[in-house]
Write a protein that holds these residues in place. Sequence first.
Motif, PDB file in Angstrom:
ATOM      1  N   GLY A  57       0.817  -1.204   0.000  1.00  0.00           N
ATOM      2  CA  GLY A  57       0.000   0.000   0.000  1.00  0.00           C
ATOM      3  C   GLY A  57       0.850   1.252   0.000  1.00  0.00           C
ATOM      4  N   LEU A  58       0.762   2.023  -1.097  1.00  0.00           N
ATOM      5  CA  LEU A  58       1.436   3.307  -1.188  1.00  0.00           C
ATOM      6  C   LEU A  58       0.368   4.382  -1.384  1.00  0.00           C
ATOM      7  N   TYR A  59       0.712   5.600  -1.037  1.00  0.00           N
ATOM      8  CA  TYR A  59      -0.170   6.727  -1.362  1.00  0.00           C
ATOM      9  C   TYR A  59       0.065   7.060  -2.829  1.00  0.00           C
ATOM     10  N   ARG A  60      -0.838   6.588  -3.672  1.00  0.00           N
ATOM     11  CA  ARG A  60      -0.593   6.554  -5.111  1.00  0.00           C
ATOM     12  C   ARG A  60      -0.383   7.932  -5.724  1.00  0.00           C
ATOM     13  N   LYS A  61      -1.034   8.959  -5.197  1.00  0.00           N
ATOM     14  CA  LYS A  61      -0.949  10.296  -5.791  1.00  0.00           C
ATOM     15  C   LYS A  61       0.286  11.061  -5.330  1.00  0.00           C
ATOM     16  N   LYS A 108       5.483  -2.780 -10.164  1.00  0.00           N
ATOM     17  CA  LYS A 108       5.257  -3.505  -8.919  1.00  0.00           C
ATOM     18  C   LYS A 108       6.571  -3.698  -8.160  1.00  0.00           C
ATOM     19  N   GLY A 109       7.629  -4.050  -8.871  1.00  0.00           N
ATOM     20  CA  GLY A 109       8.924  -4.229  -8.221  1.00  0.00           C
ATOM     21  C   GLY A 109       9.462  -2.940  -7.627  1.00  0.00           C
ATOM     22  N   GLN A 110       9.286  -1.830  -8.342  1.00  0.00           N
ATOM     23  CA  GLN A 110       9.734  -0.533  -7.825  1.00  0.00           C
ATOM     24  C   GLN A 110       8.937  -0.145  -6.585  1.00  0.00           C
ATOM     25  N   GLN A 111       7.640  -0.387  -6.616  1.00  0.00           N
ATOM     26  CA  GLN A 111       6.824  -0.097  -5.437  1.00  0.00           C
ATOM     27  C   GLN A 111       7.277  -0.918  -4.237  1.00  0.00           C
ATOM     28  N   GLN A 112       7.648  -2.161  -4.489  1.00  0.00           N
ATOM     29  CA  GLN A 112       8.133  -3.026  -3.417  1.00  0.00           C
ATOM     30  C   GLN A 112       9.390  -2.445  -2.776  1.00  0.00           C
ATOM     31  N   LYS A 113      10.301  -1.944  -3.599  1.00  0.00           N
ATOM     32  CA  LYS A 113      11.538  -1.370  -3.059  1.00  0.00           C
ATOM     33  C   LYS A 113      11.260  -0.084  -2.283  1.00  0.00           C
ATOM     34  N   SER A 134       8.293 -10.708  -3.045  1.00  0.00           N
ATOM     35  CA  SER A 134       7.141 -10.776  -3.925  1.00  0.00           C
ATOM     36  C   SER A 134       7.186  -9.643  -4.949  1.00  0.00           C
ATOM     37  N   GLY A 135       7.073  -9.996  -6.221  1.00  0.00           N
ATOM     38  CA  GLY A 135       7.050  -8.993  -7.280  1.00  0.00           C
ATOM     39  C   GLY A 135       8.408  -8.559  -7.776  1.00  0.00           C
ATOM     40  N   LEU A 136       9.485  -9.092  -7.202  1.00  0.00           N
ATOM     41  CA  LEU A 136      10.828  -8.694  -7.616  1.00  0.00           C
ATOM     42  C   LEU A 136      11.411  -9.692  -8.607  1.00  0.00           C
ATOM     43  N   ASP A 137      12.087  -9.170  -9.629  1.00  0.00           N
ATOM     44  CA  ASP A 137      12.803 -10.049 -10.539  1.00  0.00           C
ATOM     45  C   ASP A 137      14.081 -10.515  -9.840  1.00  0.00           C
ATOM     46  N   PRO A 138      14.792 -11.501 -10.423  1.00  0.00           N
ATOM     47  CA  PRO A 138      15.985 -12.041  -9.737  1.00  0.00           C
ATOM     48  C   PRO A 138      17.043 -10.999  -9.398  1.00  0.00           C
ATOM     49  N   VAL A 139      17.243 -10.009 -10.261  1.00  0.00           N
ATOM     50  CA  VAL A 139      18.254  -8.980 -10.000  1.00  0.00           C
ATOM     51  C   VAL A 139      17.879  -8.159  -8.769  1.00  0.00           C
ATOM     52  N   ASN A 140      16.634  -7.696  -8.712  1.00  0.00           N
ATOM     53  CA  ASN A 140      16.200  -6.884  -7.573  1.00  0.00           C
ATOM     54  C   ASN A 140      16.027  -7.727  -6.312  1.00  0.00           C
TER      55      ASN A 140
END
Length: 198
Positions: A57-61, A108-113, A134-140
């Motif tokens: 959950g992020l504040y999307r705006k 999704k991966g950027q939001q996770q970070k 969850s949502g991260l590719d192998p590099v991230n």
Amino acid sequence: KGEVVGFLGPNGAGKSTTLKALMGFLTPQSGTCEVFGMPAGTREAKKQIGYLPEERGLYRKMNVTEFLRYMAVLKGVPQVGLGRRVREWLARVQLEEAARKKCQELSKGQQQKIQFIASVIHDPELVILDEPFSGLDPVNARLLNRLVRELHAQGRTTTTAREAAGSTARAHAARPGHHAGTGPRLRARQGRVPRVRD
């Protein structure tokens, strides 16, 4: 204290429930739950915790910098030097270019970070990560794994659901309603649990 601890087990085993009890979101039906000797859920205990929930959950705006500054202030980080702290963390997760993007524009991966940064920006003693990869590719995933090990090297206690990072991790295996065992060798026996390596 100072360990990387993993909770392993199938869906429904109680991994997330245990972490929510540590946060004070759930009350155990029996027994007690403490954080560094303090009752879980108290204001004093929560100050010591950084929490990355399974439900994102992020504040999307908000843009990324605004969001991270807001979360840091909520957690008691002084305004002085806060901008530098945010920039340093964005650099550590390789998202400097996202500083002025709205959270809704991130992958999704950027939001996770970004949520990982929000969970540790106040330098908590205990970091609770529920399904952190969850949502991260192998590099991230490797990048986040390295950051978890850095927190461990700084003496932070890190608890993850599903897997533990680093060769010194201690693991708790669970099956629905039961604690199945504890020990450093459980990860090897839990063969179907993914492991992230550098």
